[in-house]
Structure formats: C-alpha cells, structure tokens
Scaffold this motif. Structure first.
Motif, PDB file in Angstrom:
ATOM      1  N   THR A  13       2.576  -8.103   8.917  1.00  0.00           N
ATOM      2  CA  THR A  13       1.592  -7.508   7.991  1.00  0.00           C
ATOM      3  C   THR A  13       0.754  -8.585   7.298  1.00  0.00           C
ATOM      4  O   THR A  13      -0.458  -8.424   7.140  1.00  0.00           O
ATOM      5  N   ASP A  63       3.433  -1.994   1.656  1.00  0.00           N
ATOM      6  CA  ASP A  63       3.262  -1.819   3.095  1.00  0.00           C
ATOM      7  C   ASP A  63       4.285  -0.781   3.552  1.00  0.00           C
ATOM      8  O   ASP A  63       5.476  -0.920   3.262  1.00  0.00           O
ATOM      9  N   LYS A  70      -3.332  -8.889   7.403  1.00  0.00           N
ATOM     10  CA  LYS A  70      -4.174  -8.999   6.201  1.00  0.00           C
ATOM     11  C   LYS A  70      -5.065 -10.232   6.258  1.00  0.00           C
ATOM     12  O   LYS A  70      -6.238 -10.172   5.879  1.00  0.00           O
ATOM     13  N   SER A 123       4.813  -7.989   1.791  1.00  0.00           N
ATOM     14  CA  SER A 123       5.531  -7.348   2.904  1.00  0.00           C
ATOM     15  C   SER A 123       6.145  -8.383   3.828  1.00  0.00           C
ATOM     16  O   SER A 123       5.534  -9.398   4.133  1.00  0.00           O
TER      17      SER A 123
END
Lengths: 478, 94
Positions: A110, A238, A114, A203
């Motif tokens: 994650t 998340d 991002k 996350s």
C-alpha cells in the motif's frame, strides 16, 4: 549544483523551475549508485528500467500540470529507495534471505501504491538484516551494508541499506520498517532522520511481516521536513491492514504555540542514562537536551521503571510472532523449495537450507517460548510486562509532552565486532524496543558526531499519533 | 545448559532442519538468551485482567473474504514452486 545532494523540497523546486528534469535527477542517482554502491552494498537490486520509465512519466506529468497552471505532488519525480522487505510489483523482493532469492513481488505494498500515485521514482531495493532481524545489517544473506562515514563499520539495522543510501546520496529518501528500532538505529548510525510512526499510522500491507504487533513502515530522509513530507504521503487507513487507523495527519505544526520549544515539557528517563552508555554518546545527547532547555523547554526527569525488563520482553514477543509469521516459508507457497521424500521432508530441508543463522535462532526462541510447558513462563509473562511498559509511558505522558533519550548506547560498531555474540547485539536495541512495545512514534535526529566522525542520534518519543509534535520540535533542533 | 535433545525437539516443532554443528551453536546461544530472560522473574507480578486486555486488541475486523483481482491471484499461484491447473501442488501427505 550536485543533484544528488538535494532534499525533497529542493528537488521539487528545481523540477518546478525547470532547472532540471526528473530524468536528469534519476540518471544522477543511478550514476552515483554505480560509482559508490559496489563498496557500500546498500542496494540489493537497482531497478533502473522502472526508474527511468517512472522519471519519464513524472516529467510528462510535471509538464502537463504546468500547462494547466496547477501544482504537482511534492514527491512527483523524486528518486527513492525501498527496503527489500516491502513489495514493489514485478520486482524481486528477497528480505535479504536466500529463501526468497528469486521471489518476484506479485503486487504493490500500500505504501508503494501511495508513492506511485504521487509519481515517485523507485531506484531500487535496499539491503537489510535477513527478514529485518538484526541491529547491524550483518545478518543479510548478501553481505553487510557499510557505513558511509566509516567503511569498516556497520550501517546499523535492520534497514541498513535504506539509511546508508540516503546518507551517501544514493537516493533522495527511502522507506524502512521498524520492529524494534530498525529505522531509528541505522538512522542514528548513518546520520539520517528516521521516523518510526505510531503503530497503525501506516498500512503494512505488502510488508513481509516480522513481529506483526510491532512492525511499522516509515521514512528515512536527509532532514526533518522531508520526513514529514513522506510520512504525510504514506499514512492513513487501508482496508487491507486491519490495524491501520483513520488518521488525519496535521502537517506542519512548526511555529505553532503548542509545539514551540518555549514552555515545552521534555521528559528525560533516568533509566536511559546508566552504565553501558558510551560517554561520547551521552555527552552529545545531553548537550542537545541542554540546548532545548536554553531555548525555553522545561526539562523533567522521569522514570520508566520497567525499562530493565523491556528488552527481554521484546526478545520473547518478537521471535514468538516471527516463528508464526515465517512458518509460511515452507517450500510450498513461494521461494526456495528443496525436494524431499515427503511433505515434512520438504518443509525441513527448505527451511534448513533457506534461512540464515539469526533467523533460525529467532524461530527457535519463539517456538521454545510458545511451546507447551514454557508458554506461561515466557510468552504470557512477556505480554504482561508489555502492559507495564505501556503504563510507564502513559504515566510519563501525563507529565511531559515529549521524551528525549539516545537511540543507541553506542555509535556505529565495527563490522564483525559482535557477530559471535547474539546477546551483545540485542543489547544495542535497549533504547528502541520499548517504543515498539508501547506502539508509540519515535524519531532519530542526528545531533552530533563523535571524535572519530561517527554520527549520534537523539531519539524523540511522542505519545500516540503525536508525529506532528515530534517533527515540529525536531525541526527546531536541526 | 539446554540439552541437545531439547534443541532437536524444538527444531522439529519449528520444521527446521539443523546440522550437528548448528545444534551445538544453538545450545550455547539459546542457553545464554534464556538465561537473560530470567531477569523477568524480578518483574512485578500483579497485573489486573482489565489492564492486560487493553491496547492492541482493539482493531479487530470481521473474518471475511476480501476479493482479489484475478491477475494478482494468478501471480500468487505462479510464485509457488510447484503448481498445476491454477492450484498449488504439494507432496502426498498420507
């Protein structure tokens, strides 16, 4: 202008003012890596093709935003490095282990997703202690990372490559992970800024797990401002990580009354300045505390009475969780598979051949502490002490805003100095593990150098989700 | 000192094959580390049940299937050392 020496903000300004392109920046870093990394060993994989593709796309995006008269994200076109325990889709992810030597990540973590949304450039995957287990970087199956300040010394671990590459200008910033000090310790040894966020702030989906109740991903950067930029980009809830929380990070408290050094209450734990600390480290950390006092902060001596039990507590809980987490590396699901006469034989041989000495040691400690007859004396006991450690901090934060202490009792050690004695290696984590046990945020700020030129980090610990306060105060001391 | 048999027993629980040399080193290292853990006997013992439940246990989620893209699923299976028709193959157990 040396492109590899720029901070994120400076590089961003340069891209904005068309002084250079992201391709220029990326090529400058790739050249630098080619020049110095043969010796430093900070990178396990250099993702040159991916980096150049991302740089071209970033330049297009920058040109487009300019044409539209809009801003582009702060990290767009900025070259970074990723600890090789965090998955980047389509690239190798080894955790510095032979057991995952040829493993290719099937999806993005994650945090990578991002960063990619911001248009970041990924230069490569960095070295670490195998499965993030270690404080020196020497447990990597691919050789230790050397300290850029003194190549006969370790870079610190476990995020050894992530800290060394930023210190040696082989990346503008990097991501590391911290289970018991793995971002802060190498940052202290290499003179970088390293932030271990609050448990749940970032996350961990796509991070190869070590101790799941302790692990956190965080940034390693050249200055405090950059740490804030990267942390702001990667934090938040998340759905793929149930422990992540809906956390709205409030950027830049700098300059606001609530985080001015003037009137700030800084706690200094008396248990952290005892025998075993290097006198030079103590002197440098104390002189920074003095500096904060002169700037108007109120220094309060505090007590964290269960400190002496924290290290033993950590070295039970983390291996217990690791022994469960690493059970999946069984020669069936992924990675190395050594053929055997039956399924059990495949398990035994694949793990026996694939894991290095420290990983085996931790699996053994964890399995022992969880086994019938020993569970109560070790695992259950450690969980109880973990509560006491948490309570110590909760009580301290009733009286103070932040806690100042060293990151490590010693500066960077010599390569090979402690490899034969695992316990002496564990003792280097004495000031960092409590923060993970309590789920708190902590930052390593470079505050000086020893006579031999080795960096020393100050650890700034805040209450849960007080990253903004830590960062604001750190930037005033920088 | 932790016995050789005990090390072998723990290693078999962990499904870990250790060489003779590794077993010897493990005896020494584990003994030293477990001795260090004895420090915990000095720690306070009275911890109330309630305090012991706090913290980490709060962020629980339902035990439910979260669907994954077909492409990712295929890559996950592809990463397995031995597979057939979209399944991961294992050796005969019985």
């Amino acid at each position: 202008m040396n492109l590899t020496e720029l901070t994120i903000k400076q590089a961003h300004e340069g891209l904005k003012n068309k002084e250079f392109t992201s391709v220029d920046l990326t090529k400058a870093y790739l050249d630098k890596i080619k020049k110095v990394d043969g010796e430093l060993n900070a990178y396990l994989t250099v993702t040159e093709k991916l980096a150049l593709e991302q740089a071209i796309r970033a330049d297009e995006r920058i040109a487009l935003s300019k044409a539209e008269g809009q801003d582009f994200p702060m990290l767009c076109g900025i070259p970074c490095a990723i600890k090789d325990a965090i998955m980047v889709d389509g690239e190798k992810c080894t955790a510095a282990s032979k057991i995952l030597e040829n493993y290719v990540a099937p999806y993005d973590a994650t945090v990578i997703k991002k960063l990619k949304e911001q248009g970041v450039v990924i230069l490569g995957k960095t070295n670490l202690d195998e499965f993030a287990m270690g404080g020196s970087g020497e447990n990597s199956a691919y050789g230790p990372t050397k300290n850029p300040h003194d190549k006969t010394r370790v870079a610190g671990g476990s995020s050894s490559g992530s800290a060394a590459c930023v210190a040696a200008n082989e990346a503008c910033f990097s991501l590391g992970s911290d289970t018991g000090g793995s971002i802060r310790l190498p940052s202290s040894f290499c003179g970088t800024v390293g932030l271990k966020p609050t448990y749940g702030a970032v996350s961990r989906y796509g991070l190869i797990p070590f101790g799941s109740s302790l692990d956190q991903i965080g940034p390693i950067t050249k200055n405090v401002d950059d740490a804030e930029t990267v942390f702001n980009a990667i934090c938040g809830k998340d759905k793929m990580d149930a422990t992540s929380t809906d956390y709205k990070f409030q950027v830049s408290l700098a300059g606001q009354a609530s985080s001015k050094l003037q009137g700030l209450r800084i706690g200094v734990p008396k248990e952290y300045f005892v025998k075993g600390i290097d006198p030079e480290v103590e002197k440098i950390v104390r002189s920074t505390i003095k500096k904060a006092e002169e700037a108007g902060a109120k220094i309060v001596e505090i007590s964290l009475p269960n400190t002496e039990f924290a290290l033993a507590c950590y070295y039970i809980i983390a291996p217990c969780e690791a022994s469960a987490n690493l059970a999946r590396l069984d020669g069936v699901r992924y990675g190395l598979s050594v053929d055997g006469k039956d399924l059990l034989d495949v398990y035994l041989k694949s793990k026996g051949h694939g894991f290095g000495a420290e990983v085996k040691r931790r699996i053994m400690i964890g399995t022992y502490a969880l086994s019938s007859g020993y569970y109560d004396a070790y695992y259950k006991k450690a969980q109880e002490i973990r509560q006491l450690v948490k309570q110590d901090f909760a009580k301290a934060f009733e009286k103070v805003d932040l806690i100042f202490c060293p990151v490590s009792p010693v500066p960077a050690i010599k390569i090979g100095e402690r490899t034969d004695d695992p316990l002496s290696m564990y003792l280097m984590d004495i000031y960092t593990v409590s923060v993970n046990l309590a789920g708190l945020p902590g930052l390593s700020l470079p505050v000086g150098k020893t006579k031999e030129g080795l960096p020393v980090g100050l650890q700034i610990i805040g209450n849960h989700f007080q990253e903004n306060k830590i960062l604001a105060v750190a930037s005033q001391l920088e | 000192m932790i016995s050789k048999e005990e090390v072998q027993h723990i290693a078999s629980l962990a499904r870990l094959e250790l060489s003779e040399q590794e077993i010897g080193k493990m005896q020494k290292d584990l003994t030293e580390i477990l001795d260090y853990f004895k420090l915990l006997n000095k720690a306070p013992t009275k911890i109330s049940r309630r305090e012991n439940l706090g913290g980490q246990a709060q962020n629980l989620r339902k035990d439910e299937v979260i669907s994954q893209d077909r492409e990712v699923v295929e890559k996950l299976v592809a990463a397995a050392p031995d597979k057939k028709d979209g399944y991961i193959k294992v050796k005969t157990i019985l």
